[in-house]
Design a protein around this motif. Structure first.
Motif, PDB file in Angstrom:
ATOM      1  N   GLU A 159       0.827  -1.218   0.000  1.00  0.00           N
ATOM      2  CA  GLU A 159       0.000   0.000   0.000  1.00  0.00           C
ATOM      3  C   GLU A 159       0.852   1.255   0.000  1.00  0.00           C
ATOM      4  O   GLU A 159       0.572   2.225  -0.705  1.00  0.00           O
ATOM      5  CB  GLU A 159      -0.952   0.014   1.204  1.00  0.00           C
ATOM      6  CG  GLU A 159      -2.123   0.986   1.064  1.00  0.00           C
ATOM      7  CD  GLU A 159      -1.789   2.448   1.394  1.00  0.00           C
ATOM      8  OE1 GLU A 159      -2.528   3.336   0.940  1.00  0.00           O
ATOM      9  OE2 GLU A 159      -0.783   2.709   2.092  1.00  0.00           O
TER      10      GLU A 159
ATOM     11  N   ASP B 123      -8.152   2.567   7.870  1.00  0.00           N
ATOM     12  CA  ASP B 123      -6.832   3.063   7.452  1.00  0.00           C
ATOM     13  C   ASP B 123      -6.890   4.576   7.299  1.00  0.00           C
ATOM     14  O   ASP B 123      -6.186   5.152   6.490  1.00  0.00           O
ATOM     15  CB  ASP B 123      -6.434   2.375   6.139  1.00  0.00           C
ATOM     16  CG  ASP B 123      -4.953   2.569   5.802  1.00  0.00           C
ATOM     17  OD1 ASP B 123      -4.165   2.865   6.715  1.00  0.00           O
ATOM     18  OD2 ASP B 123      -4.601   2.415   4.611  1.00  0.00           O
TER      19      ASP B 123
ATOM     20  N   ARG C  58      -2.502  16.306  -4.652  1.00  0.00           N
ATOM     21  CA  ARG C  58      -3.678  15.609  -4.103  1.00  0.00           C
ATOM     22  C   ARG C  58      -4.873  16.076  -4.916  1.00  0.00           C
ATOM     23  O   ARG C  58      -5.034  17.265  -5.174  1.00  0.00           O
ATOM     24  CB  ARG C  58      -3.886  15.978  -2.635  1.00  0.00           C
ATOM     25  CG  ARG C  58      -2.769  15.545  -1.730  1.00  0.00           C
ATOM     26  CD  ARG C  58      -2.892  14.072  -1.339  1.00  0.00           C
ATOM     27  NE  ARG C  58      -1.657  13.654  -0.679  1.00  0.00           N
ATOM     28  CZ  ARG C  58      -1.454  12.452  -0.179  1.00  0.00           C
ATOM     29  NH1 ARG C  58      -2.391  11.512  -0.278  1.00  0.00           N
ATOM     30  NH2 ARG C  58      -0.330  12.142   0.400  1.00  0.00           N
TER      31      ARG C  58
ATOM     32  N   SER D  33      -4.917   9.521   0.805  1.00  0.00           N
ATOM     33  CA  SER D  33      -5.310   8.743  -0.373  1.00  0.00           C
ATOM     34  C   SER D  33      -5.181   7.248  -0.124  1.00  0.00           C
ATOM     35  O   SER D  33      -4.211   6.804   0.494  1.00  0.00           O
ATOM     36  CB  SER D  33      -4.407   9.103  -1.561  1.00  0.00           C
ATOM     37  OG  SER D  33      -4.325  10.500  -1.722  1.00  0.00           O
TER      38      SER D  33
ATOM     39  N   HIS E  40       3.451   8.325   9.136  1.00  0.00           N
ATOM     40  CA  HIS E  40       4.535   8.658   8.183  1.00  0.00           C
ATOM     41  C   HIS E  40       5.621   9.527   8.833  1.00  0.00           C
ATOM     42  O   HIS E  40       6.558   9.927   8.140  1.00  0.00           O
ATOM     43  CB  HIS E  40       4.029   9.367   6.913  1.00  0.00           C
ATOM     44  CG  HIS E  40       3.157   8.494   6.044  1.00  0.00           C
ATOM     45  ND1 HIS E  40       2.996   8.721   4.699  1.00  0.00           N
ATOM     46  CD2 HIS E  40       2.398   7.408   6.324  1.00  0.00           C
ATOM     47  CE1 HIS E  40       2.173   7.820   4.194  1.00  0.00           C
ATOM     48  NE2 HIS E  40       1.786   7.003   5.168  1.00  0.00           N
TER      49      HIS E  40
HETATM   50  N1  BES Z   1      -3.554   5.230   5.496  1.00  0.00           N
HETATM   51  C1  BES Z   1      -2.973   6.144   4.590  1.00  0.00           C
HETATM   52  C2  BES Z   1      -3.972   7.071   3.922  1.00  0.00           C
HETATM   53  C3  BES Z   1      -4.786   7.977   4.828  1.00  0.00           C
HETATM   54  C4  BES Z   1      -4.328   8.369   6.070  1.00  0.00           C
HETATM   55  C5  BES Z   1      -6.010   8.397   4.390  1.00  0.00           C
HETATM   56  C6  BES Z   1      -5.111   9.189   6.874  1.00  0.00           C
HETATM   57  C7  BES Z   1      -6.759   9.241   5.155  1.00  0.00           C
HETATM   58  C8  BES Z   1      -6.315   9.628   6.414  1.00  0.00           C
HETATM   59  C9  BES Z   1      -2.214   5.349   3.514  1.00  0.00           C
HETATM   60  O1  BES Z   1      -1.405   4.341   4.088  1.00  0.00           O
HETATM   61  C10 BES Z   1      -1.280   6.271   2.799  1.00  0.00           C
HETATM   62  O2  BES Z   1      -0.341   6.713   3.396  1.00  0.00           O
HETATM   63  N2  BES Z   1      -1.533   6.552   1.526  1.00  0.00           N
HETATM   64  C11 BES Z   1      -0.634   7.340   0.745  1.00  0.00           C
HETATM   65  C12 BES Z   1      -0.834   7.102  -0.709  1.00  0.00           C
HETATM   66  C13 BES Z   1      -0.095   5.904  -1.264  1.00  0.00           C
HETATM   67  C14 BES Z   1      -0.327   5.800  -2.746  1.00  0.00           C
HETATM   68  C15 BES Z   1       1.372   5.909  -0.938  1.00  0.00           C
HETATM   69  C16 BES Z   1      -0.874   8.799   0.995  1.00  0.00           C
HETATM   70  O3  BES Z   1      -1.999   9.231   1.303  1.00  0.00           O
HETATM   71  O4  BES Z   1       0.105   9.544   0.878  1.00  0.00           O
END
Ligand code: BES
Ligand code: MN
Ligand code: MN
Length: 462
Positions: free
Chosen positions: A155, A182, A330, A401, A429
Motif C-alpha cells: 500500500e 486506514d 492531491r 489517499s 509517516h
Molecule cells: N492510510 C494512509 C492514507 C490515509 C491516512 C487516508 C489518513 C486518510 C487519512 C495510507 O497508508 C497512505 O499513506 N496513503 C498514501 C498514498 C499511497 C499511494 C502511498 C498517501 O496518502 O500519501
C-alpha cells in the motif's frame, strides 16, 4: 455496548507489539525478508483467530494475505482490507525510541497510553483491530456476516499488484461491503466516518544545466544554476492566492454546494489548537477556503523532497549540473490522476527557460473517492459508533489517499466503509508514530457492532 476484558486487552496489545517489531518497509528492498515475515505473521494470526483458510497469495511484488470464514452463504459478506507494510521510519534521529521497538507512553491526547512504533496507526494497529474483532465475534458466537480478509503489503508504495489481483479473483472476492480502517477520526470524544479520500498524482522532475558541476566563481553568473531555476519554477506553480497555476488543473474539480460547505463547517474544528499542535506561525492555503476545506475538498500541490548540489558539512562553492524534486498533487472528484500528471508535465516543460533541460517522470497515482451516506454500510457504521462512543459520528472527507478504494468499487462493485480510528496527531509517516490504546480497544469494540447492524440492515433491503 461491548466491553473487552482486561485479560483480552493485554493479550491483543502484546500480539500487536509482536507484529510492530517486524520492520516491513515495502519501499526499501533491504527489508524484503521482513515484509514477507509480516505477511506470514498476519496469515498465522488469521488462522488462529478462526479463519477457515488463510493463504499467502504471491504477486509480482509482495504477497497478499487472504483469509475467510463463510458461515452461511445467505448472509451478507464483509471484505476487510488493510495493509501490513509500513513507511520507512526516517529520519531515525527524530524518534524518541526506536521505530521497531514498540513502547507504551502517555501523551496529552492519549492519557490512557499510546503505542509508539512505525505502523502503530498506519496500518498495523488498525488492521489488527479487525482480526481481533473477528476473533472476539467467533469466541462470543456473534459473527453475523461472512468475512473475507485481504491484507496487502504494497500500500505504501502504490499497490501496484493489487488491481490485477482483484481482477483475477473477482468471484472469490465477491462481497456486499468493503470495510477498511486506514484513515482517521476527529477526536476520541467526537468520532467521524471517512466519506472521501483524495486522489494522488506523484511526479519527479530533474532540471539539468551544464554537463558537469562547475566552480561557482569561474562560471557563476554566466550559466543557469539548475537549483536556482528549479526553485523558481516550483514557486511559479502557485500564485499569490495559493491557486495552482497549471492550465486546466481545476477544470474538472467538482464545486461543493454552499449547503455541503455549511454542513462540513458543523464538524468541530479548533483553529487555535491546530496551529499550536504543529507550532505554526500562521495558517496558509488557497484563498477562499477554510483549513478543513483546504485539507479535504480542494486539490493541492506539494514538494515532498528537493535535492541537488552540495549539502555536506561546511561550504563548497559549486554550481551543480542537476537539481531534482519530488512533487505530489492531491486530487478531488472528478480530477483524473493520469491527465493531471500530463498537464503538469506539459506546463513544467513550458515554463522552463532554454538554458536548462527538464525531465519529468510520473510515479504512482490514484483517483479520488467520495461515498454518499445513504447506503446501509454507512448507516451500519454510524449506528456502531453511536453505540460505542455514545455520540453520533460526523461524516468527514479525509485528505489522504487510498488509491485502491475507487478501484474496488469499479471492479468489485462494492462500496467501502472507512472506519478509521487514528487521530491526525498520531504522526503517521512521521517520527514517533503512535496509536492510542483507547483507539485500539474502542475499534475492536466498535467493529462487531458494525457487523451486527450491517446484517440487520441487509435484511430490510432484501
Ligand atoms: N492510510 C494512509 C492514507 C490515509 C491516512 C487516508 C489518513 C486518510 C487519512 C495510507 O497508508 C497512505 O499513506 N496513503 C498514501 C498514498 C499511497 C499511494 C502511498 C498517501 O496518502 O500519501
Ligand atoms: Mn495506510
Ligand atoms: Mn500510509
Amino acid at each position: 455496548m461491548i466491553q473487552l476484558t482486561q485479560k483480552d486487552k493485554e493479550r491483543y496489545l502484546n500480539e500487536l507489539i509482536d507484529l510492530l517489531k517486524i520492520p516491513s518497509i515495502s519501499a526499501n528492498s533491504a527489508y524484503a525478508n521482513d515484509v514477507h515475515a509480516a505477511a506470514q505473521w498476519v496469515s498465522t494470526s488469521l488462522e488462529k483467530a478462526g479463519a477457515d483458510s488463510a493463504k499467502i497469495e504471491p504477486t509480482a511484488g509482495y504477497p497478499i494475505v487472504y483469509g475467510e470464514k463463510i458461515i452461511d452463504p445467505s448472509l451478507p459478506t464483509v471484505l476487510v482490507y488493510g495493509h501490513y507494510d509500513v513507511q520507512p521510519p526516517d529520519p531515525l534521529e527524530l524518534w524518541d525510541s526506536p521505530a521497531f521497538e514498540p513502547v507504551i507512553k502517555t501523551t496529552d491526547i492519549h492519557p490512557e497510553g499510546a503505542i509508539f512504533a512505525r505502523g502503530a496507526c498506519d496500518d498495523k494497529g488498525q488492521m489488527y483491530m479487525h482480526i481481533k474483532a473477528f476473533e472476539w465475534m467467533i469466541q462470543n458466537d456473534q459473527l453475523s456476516c461472512n468475512v473475507k480478509f485481504m491484507i496487502e503489503g504494497e500500500e505504501e508504495v502504490g499497490s501496484d499488484n493489487l488491481e490485477a489481483f482483484i481482477k483475477t479473483n473477482k468471484e472469490n472476492l465477491a462481497c456486499d461491503i468493503i470495510l477498511i480502517s486506514d484513515t482517521g477520526m476527529i477526536s476520541n470524544a467526537q468520532p467521524s466516518i471517512t466519506t472521501g479520500l483524495r486522489g494522488l498524482s506523484y511526479m519527479e522532475v530533474t532540471v539539468t544545466g551544464p554537463n558537469r558541476d562547475l566552480h561557482s566563481g569561474l562560471y557563476g553568473g554566466a550559466v543557469a544554476n539548475p537549483i536556482n531555476i528549479l526553485a523558481k519554477m516550483i514557486a511559479e506553480l502557485q500564485d499569490d492566492k495559493n491557486k495552482i497555476t497549471i492550465p486546466g488543473f481545476y477544470d474538472k474539480v467538482v464545486t461543493i454546494t454552499d449547503e455541503e460547505r455549511a454542513e462540513m463547517a458543523k464538524a468541530p474544528f479548533d483553529l487555535k489548537e491546530y496551529i499550536e499542535a504543529i507550532d505554526l506561525g500562521d495558517i496558509h492555503g488557497e484563498e477562499g477556503y477554510s483549513t478543513p476545506e483546504r485539507q479535504s475538498i480542494r486539490p493541492t500541490l506539494d514538494v515532498n523532497g528537493i535535492w541537488g548540489g552540495y549539502t555536506g558539512e561546511g561550504a563548497k562553492t559549486v554550481i551543480a549540473s542537476k537539481a531534482h524534486a519530488k512533487i505530489s498533487m492531491r486530487l478531488v472528484p472528478n480530477q483524473d490522476w493520469e491527465e493531471i500528471g500530463q498537464l503538469f508535465e506539459k506546463h513544467f516543460k513550458a515554463i522552463a527557460p532554454k538554458s536548462v533541460k527538464v525531465e519529468v517522470i510520473a510515479h504512482h497515482g490514484g483517483e479520488p473517492y467520495v461515498t454518499p451516506i445513504d447506503n446501509i454500510g454507512y448507516k451500519a457504521a454510524h449506528k456502531a459508533y453511536a453505540t460505542s462512543f455514545g455520540v453520533d459520528p460526523f461524516p468527514q472527507r479525509d485528505g489522504g489517499s487510498i488509491p485502491i478504494v475507487p478501484l474496488f468499487e469499479k471492479v468489485l462493485g462494492a462500496k467501502s466503509v472507512l472506519m478509521g480510528f487514528g487521530l491526525d496527531s498520531d504522526a503517521i509517516h512521521s517520527p514517533n508514530e503512535h496509536f492510542g490504546l483507547f483507539n485500539f480497544y474502542k475499534g475492536i469494540e466498535t467493529i462487531p457492532l458494525f457487523y451486527k447492524n450491517f446484517a440487520e440492515l441487509s435484511k430490510t433491503v432484501n
